[in-house]
Design a protein around this motif. Structure first.
Motif, short mmCIF file in Angstrom:
data_model
loop_
_atom_site.label_atom_id
_atom_site.label_comp_id
_atom_site.label_asym_id
_atom_site.label_seq_id
_atom_site.Cartn_x
_atom_site.Cartn_y
_atom_site.Cartn_z
N GLY A 3 1.05 -1.25 -0.05
CA GLY A 3 -0.06 -0.09 -0.02
C GLY A 3 0.85 1.23 -0.06
N ILE A 4 1.87 1.30 0.81
CA ILE A 4 2.99 2.40 0.81
C ILE A 4 3.49 2.52 -0.28
CG2 ILE A 4 4.74 3.36 2.02
CD1 ILE A 4 3.81 2.03 4.68
N ALA A 5 4.16 1.52 -1.25
CA ALA A 5 4.65 1.68 -2.30
C ALA A 5 3.79 1.89 -3.34
CB ALA A 5 5.31 0.15 -2.74
N ASN A 6 2.67 1.54 -3.42
CA ASN A 6 1.54 2.10 -4.31
C ASN A 6 1.47 3.61 -4.36
OD1 ASN A 6 -0.18 1.75 -6.20
ND2 ASN A 6 -1.82 1.11 -5.22
N VAL A 7 1.20 3.99 -2.95
CA VAL A 7 0.93 5.58 -2.80
C VAL A 7 2.15 6.32 -3.40
CG1 VAL A 7 0.68 7.32 -1.02
CG2 VAL A 7 -0.58 5.03 -0.93
N VAL A 8 3.54 6.01 -2.90
CA VAL A 8 4.63 6.56 -3.57
C VAL A 8 4.67 6.71 -5.05
CG1 VAL A 8 6.95 6.53 -3.50
CG2 VAL A 8 5.77 6.25 -1.43
N THR A 9 4.51 5.53 -5.74
CA THR A 9 4.54 5.72 -7.05
C THR A 9 3.34 6.25 -7.68
OG1 THR A 9 3.02 3.53 -7.17
CG2 THR A 9 5.22 3.07 -7.36
N VAL A 10 2.30 6.45 -6.97
CA VAL A 10 1.22 7.08 -7.77
C VAL A 10 1.61 8.55 -7.48
CG1 VAL A 10 -1.34 8.08 -7.23
CG2 VAL A 10 -0.63 5.80 -7.36
N LEU A 11 1.93 9.10 -6.45
CA LEU A 11 2.32 10.56 -6.17
C LEU A 11 3.47 11.13 -7.32
CD1 LEU A 11 2.52 10.83 -2.20
CD2 LEU A 11 0.92 11.96 -3.72
N GLY A 12 4.46 9.98 -7.51
CA GLY A 12 5.59 10.24 -8.17
C GLY A 12 5.00 10.45 -9.58
N ASP A 13 3.97 9.48 -9.96
CA ASP A 13 3.44 9.63 -11.52
C ASP A 13 2.66 10.98 -11.50
OD1 ASP A 13 4.46 7.41 -12.14
OD2 ASP A 13 2.61 6.13 -11.84
N ARG A 14 1.85 11.42 -10.41
CA ARG A 14 1.15 12.63 -10.84
C ARG A 14 2.04 13.88 -10.92
NH1 ARG A 14 -3.88 11.56 -6.44
NH2 ARG A 14 -4.77 9.93 -7.51
N ILE A 15 3.04 14.01 -10.07
CA ILE A 15 4.02 14.89 -10.10
C ILE A 15 4.70 15.21 -11.45
CG2 ILE A 15 6.25 15.95 -8.95
CD1 ILE A 15 5.47 14.87 -6.17
#
Length: 150
Positions: A3-15
């Protein structure tokens, strides 16, 4: 953990998508505006920092001056003068005190002040005699050292 890894990748993609979209959609007018703003900031930043430093120093000086003005010695709280008279001074006449607008610390009489001066003089003389005697004893020891060498 996923879940934490998924949130980090989503934030990186959005930025990355938002930054790419911002620079891709910029017109020449927006680029010029951005360059002017960044350049003005780079040129004015040292002066702004100096101005802030001066304002901070002025405030600090005012606070320190206020702190100095606020300090009161214990003698001033008791209503006495801050300056202490030395025992050797001739301040026996009450006329001098009346002229200066001063009074002694405990409002002592003339005889009491004289007695106090005499006590202090005797103490000073006793200390000087003691120092003189110890110095003489030290000199005697030095002389005795040379005499006993034979």
């Amino acid at each position: 953990m996923d879940g934490i890894a998924n949130v980090v990748t989503v934030l990186g993609d959005r930025i990355t998508n938002n930054v790419k979209g911002t620079f891709a959609n910029m017109t020449a007018e927006k680029w010029i505006r951005l360059i002017i703003i960044v350049g003005a900031y780079a040129l004015l930043r040292p002066y702004i920092i100096k101005l802030g430093g001066k304002a901070q120093m002025k405030k600090h000086e005012e606070e320190s001056a206020e702190a100095l003005r606020g300090t009161i010695s214990p003698n001033e709280l008791r209503g006495q003068k801050a300056m202490v008279r030395l025992p050797g001074e001739d301040s026996d006449s009450e006329d001098d005190e009346a002229q200066n607008g001063e009074s002694s610390a405990a409002d002592w009489g003339k005889k009491a002040r004289k007695r106090q001066r005499m006590v202090i003089k005797k103490l000073i003389e006793a200390e000087e005699d003691r120092l003189r005697e110890s110095k003489e004893e030290e000199e005697d020891k030095d002389i005795e050292e040379f005499l006993l060498k034979d």
